[in-house]
Design a protein around this motif. Structure first.
Motif, PDB file in Angstrom:
ATOM      1  N   ILE A 163      -5.963 -10.077  -1.797  1.00  0.00           N
ATOM      2  CA  ILE A 163      -7.023  -9.302  -1.138  1.00  0.00           C
ATOM      3  C   ILE A 163      -6.676  -9.073   0.319  1.00  0.00           C
ATOM      4  O   ILE A 163      -6.817  -7.963   0.851  1.00  0.00           O
ATOM      5  CB  ILE A 163      -8.381 -10.014  -1.285  1.00  0.00           C
ATOM      6  CG1 ILE A 163      -8.834  -9.983  -2.744  1.00  0.00           C
ATOM      7  CG2 ILE A 163      -9.430  -9.365  -0.401  1.00  0.00           C
ATOM      8  CD1 ILE A 163     -10.098 -10.780  -3.007  1.00  0.00           C
ATOM      9  N   ALA A 164      -6.215 -10.145   0.991  1.00  0.00           N
ATOM     10  CA  ALA A 164      -5.832 -10.004   2.396  1.00  0.00           C
ATOM     11  C   ALA A 164      -4.695  -9.001   2.555  1.00  0.00           C
ATOM     12  O   ALA A 164      -4.692  -8.188   3.499  1.00  0.00           O
ATOM     13  CB  ALA A 164      -5.421 -11.363   2.950  1.00  0.00           C
ATOM     14  N   ASN A 280      -3.136   3.602 -16.051  1.00  0.00           N
ATOM     15  CA  ASN A 280      -2.133   2.539 -16.132  1.00  0.00           C
ATOM     16  C   ASN A 280      -0.970   2.960 -17.025  1.00  0.00           C
ATOM     17  O   ASN A 280       0.203   2.708 -16.711  1.00  0.00           O
ATOM     18  CB  ASN A 280      -2.793   1.270 -16.670  1.00  0.00           C
ATOM     19  CG  ASN A 280      -1.863   0.071 -16.652  1.00  0.00           C
ATOM     20  OD1 ASN A 280      -1.641  -0.541 -15.625  1.00  0.00           O
ATOM     21  ND2 ASN A 280      -1.302  -0.259 -17.803  1.00  0.00           N
ATOM     22  N   ALA A 281      -1.287   3.621 -18.150  1.00  0.00           N
ATOM     23  CA  ALA A 281      -0.233   4.091 -19.052  1.00  0.00           C
ATOM     24  C   ALA A 281       0.628   5.156 -18.381  1.00  0.00           C
ATOM     25  O   ALA A 281       1.864   5.140 -18.489  1.00  0.00           O
ATOM     26  CB  ALA A 281      -0.858   4.638 -20.337  1.00  0.00           C
ATOM     27  N   LEU A 282       0.000   6.080 -17.665  1.00  0.00           N
ATOM     28  CA  LEU A 282       0.762   7.111 -16.953  1.00  0.00           C
ATOM     29  C   LEU A 282       1.658   6.510 -15.875  1.00  0.00           C
ATOM     30  O   LEU A 282       2.798   6.932 -15.677  1.00  0.00           O
ATOM     31  CB  LEU A 282      -0.191   8.125 -16.317  1.00  0.00           C
ATOM     32  CG  LEU A 282      -0.855   9.145 -17.240  1.00  0.00           C
ATOM     33  CD1 LEU A 282      -1.867   9.969 -16.453  1.00  0.00           C
ATOM     34  CD2 LEU A 282       0.191  10.069 -17.845  1.00  0.00           C
ATOM     35  N   ILE A 325      -5.515  -9.951 -15.021  1.00  0.00           N
ATOM     36  CA  ILE A 325      -5.789 -10.773 -13.844  1.00  0.00           C
ATOM     37  C   ILE A 325      -5.872  -9.873 -12.623  1.00  0.00           C
ATOM     38  O   ILE A 325      -4.997  -9.036 -12.407  1.00  0.00           O
ATOM     39  CB  ILE A 325      -4.698 -11.841 -13.651  1.00  0.00           C
ATOM     40  CG1 ILE A 325      -4.709 -12.832 -14.820  1.00  0.00           C
ATOM     41  CG2 ILE A 325      -4.894 -12.584 -12.339  1.00  0.00           C
ATOM     42  CD1 ILE A 325      -3.655 -13.902 -14.716  1.00  0.00           C
ATOM     43  N   PRO A 326      -6.918 -10.004 -11.802  1.00  0.00           N
ATOM     44  CA  PRO A 326      -7.056  -9.144 -10.626  1.00  0.00           C
ATOM     45  C   PRO A 326      -5.837  -9.211  -9.710  1.00  0.00           C
ATOM     46  O   PRO A 326      -5.313 -10.287  -9.432  1.00  0.00           O
ATOM     47  CB  PRO A 326      -8.301  -9.705  -9.921  1.00  0.00           C
ATOM     48  CG  PRO A 326      -9.095 -10.342 -11.008  1.00  0.00           C
ATOM     49  CD  PRO A 326      -8.075 -10.910 -11.963  1.00  0.00           C
ATOM     50  N   PHE A 327      -5.375  -8.049  -9.270  1.00  0.00           N
ATOM     51  CA  PHE A 327      -4.264  -7.881  -8.341  1.00  0.00           C
ATOM     52  C   PHE A 327      -2.914  -8.243  -8.941  1.00  0.00           C
ATOM     53  O   PHE A 327      -1.921  -8.264  -8.223  1.00  0.00           O
ATOM     54  CB  PHE A 327      -4.468  -8.685  -7.047  1.00  0.00           C
ATOM     55  CG  PHE A 327      -5.626  -8.218  -6.221  1.00  0.00           C
ATOM     56  CD1 PHE A 327      -5.578  -7.000  -5.576  1.00  0.00           C
ATOM     57  CD2 PHE A 327      -6.779  -8.988  -6.109  1.00  0.00           C
ATOM     58  CE1 PHE A 327      -6.649  -6.556  -4.818  1.00  0.00           C
ATOM     59  CE2 PHE A 327      -7.846  -8.549  -5.353  1.00  0.00           C
ATOM     60  CZ  PHE A 327      -7.789  -7.332  -4.700  1.00  0.00           C
ATOM     61  N   GLY A 342      -4.585  -2.857  -8.418  1.00  0.00           N
ATOM     62  CA  GLY A 342      -4.388  -4.004  -9.296  1.00  0.00           C
ATOM     63  C   GLY A 342      -5.684  -4.540  -9.863  1.00  0.00           C
ATOM     64  O   GLY A 342      -5.705  -5.638 -10.409  1.00  0.00           O
ATOM     65  N   LEU A 343      -6.777  -3.764  -9.712  1.00  0.00           N
ATOM     66  CA  LEU A 343      -8.082  -4.215 -10.205  1.00  0.00           C
ATOM     67  C   LEU A 343      -8.558  -3.428 -11.421  1.00  0.00           C
ATOM     68  O   LEU A 343      -9.542  -3.802 -12.053  1.00  0.00           O
ATOM     69  CB  LEU A 343      -9.138  -4.088  -9.089  1.00  0.00           C
ATOM     70  CG  LEU A 343      -8.952  -4.991  -7.877  1.00  0.00           C
ATOM     71  CD1 LEU A 343      -9.972  -4.633  -6.806  1.00  0.00           C
ATOM     72  CD2 LEU A 343      -9.078  -6.448  -8.250  1.00  0.00           C
TER      73      LEU A 343
END
Length: 382
Positions: A163-164, A280-282, A325-327, A342-343
């Motif tokens: 996040i940072a 995401n697939a593209l 998983i986030p990020f 990544g979210l």
């Protein structure tokens, strides 16, 4: 006095004491009665023999008194023998009981120490699996819990760092442009201001994604559920991605089964899910690859939306396992550096979960498949 070891030892002592006392009293009583009966029969036989001999009668009475004394001596010796035997047996039993209590409580002591260590922040602490079946089950549960806590802490730390990192990049660019314009290095033109504005949009988008993910994970995100024809819902989304697929030199195709049942969904949130999965697939399908979308009924009462795309040869299992998983950005994504917070997949998984569905990924030799399963009916109790 309150420790398990002491209580087990005292319990063994009580049981052993009652058992020995009962055994000794019973055996002593049986021996006394049996011996008295034996002497009584002997005296009757001797009395019968002395009826014809007067002098013999006196001798028999004397012998009877002597046998009575012998009886008491024998029974006294028997009682002493039982007492000594009971004392020796009791001592051995006490020692064995104390040892057994120590053996039973030792795994629990180890587990207690591990819990105290875990409470100080040493997540991931493991204990040896030994003891009784119940204690082994408890130790296994503790080890799994400790490992899960360690993994959760690692994920929290990594997520905080991510996040940072994600916030630092647009903030740094925005600050650099503003400082340059204030110092006169860059002219305060519309183009320069537009660059700074784009960074604020990126920040706003990231913050909104974080807010949405937090609300979804806390089950505080309300859904506007309506009866929806799945084909009418998904066709405009797929058609909107056709030009993007052509620009990326990808082949996008779909297949939708006829006569699919209507489902209860929030069209706005589900459109966000489909956009995330297709984007995401593209993003990670190699040039010349293909993207296939299939919508079908999945027994007993599910509708499955599957998005399959060609995958890079160097995609690893970690890329698939941690996709939600986030990020998380796998090696392929890091090398491609094609943007994205990544979210998207993490948000999609939570939104599908709020629809009481499930989102999962499967990896094959040449392709990656995401399955979004939605129930035909949503339980109001949930």
């Amino acid at each position: 006095m309150n420790t398990l070891r002491i209580r087990l030892s005292l319990a063994f002592l009580v049981v052993i004491g009652v058992t020995i006392a009962s055994f000794a009293w019973t055996m002593n009583d049986i021996a006394r009665r049996s011996f008295e009966d034996y002497i009584h029969h002997q005296q009757e036989n001797m009395s019968g023999m002395g009826d014809g001999h007067g002098q013999g009668l006196g001798q028999g009475q004397g012998q009877g008194r002597a046998l009575g004394i012998a009886e008491e001596a024998f029974l006294s010796s028997l009682s002493q023998g039982l007492a000594i035997t009971g004392g020796i047996g009791g001592t051995l039993a006490i020692l064995a009981g104390i040892g057994l209590a120590w053996a039973l409580s030792r795994p629990l002591n180890s587990l207690t120490q591990a819990i105290e260590t875990l409470s100080t922040g040493a997540l991931g602490t493991q204990v040896a699996i030994n003891g009784t079946t119940e204690i082994q089950t408890l130790a296994n549960s503790f080890n799994r819990m400790s490992s899960a806590l360690a993994e959760g802490e690692q994920l929290r730390q990594r997520m905080a760092a991510d996040i940072a990192h994600e916030l630092r990049t647009p903030v740094t660019v925005l600050r650099g442009h503003l400082e340059a314009m204030l110092d006169g290095v860059y002219p305060m033109t519309q183009e320069r201001i537009a660059i700074a504005y784009d960074q604020t949009l990126m920040l706003g988008h990231l913050v909104e994604d974080l807010r949405l993910l937090t609300l979804a994970e806390a089950k505080q995100l309300s859904l506007n559920l309506v009866t929806t024809d799945i084909k009418s819902f998904i066709m405009p989304i797929l058609e909107s991605f056709l030009p993007l697929a052509l620009d990326a030199e990808l082949d996008l195709a779909w297949q939708i089964e006829p006569n699919l049942p209507n489902i209860f969904i929030d069209p706005l949130r589900m459109r966000q899910v489909m956009n995330n999965i297709l984007s995401n697939a593209l993003r990670y399908t190699p040039k010349g690859g293909e993207i296939r979308v299939m919508v079908k009924k999945e027994p007993p009462n599910w509708v499955r939306i599957s998005v399959s795309n060609s995958k890079h040869s160097d995609a690893t299992w970690d890329d698939i396992k941690n996709a939600f998983i986030p990020f998380w950005r796998g090696q392929t994504a890091q090398e491609a550096d094609k943007g994205g917070s990544g979210l998207g997949l993490a948000i999609s998984k939570q939104l599908i979960y709020l629809h009481q569905g499930r989102l999962q990924a499967e990896s094959f030799a040449d392709r990656l498949v995401f399955h979004a399963d939605l129930p035909e009916q949503i339980s109001k109790e949930k």
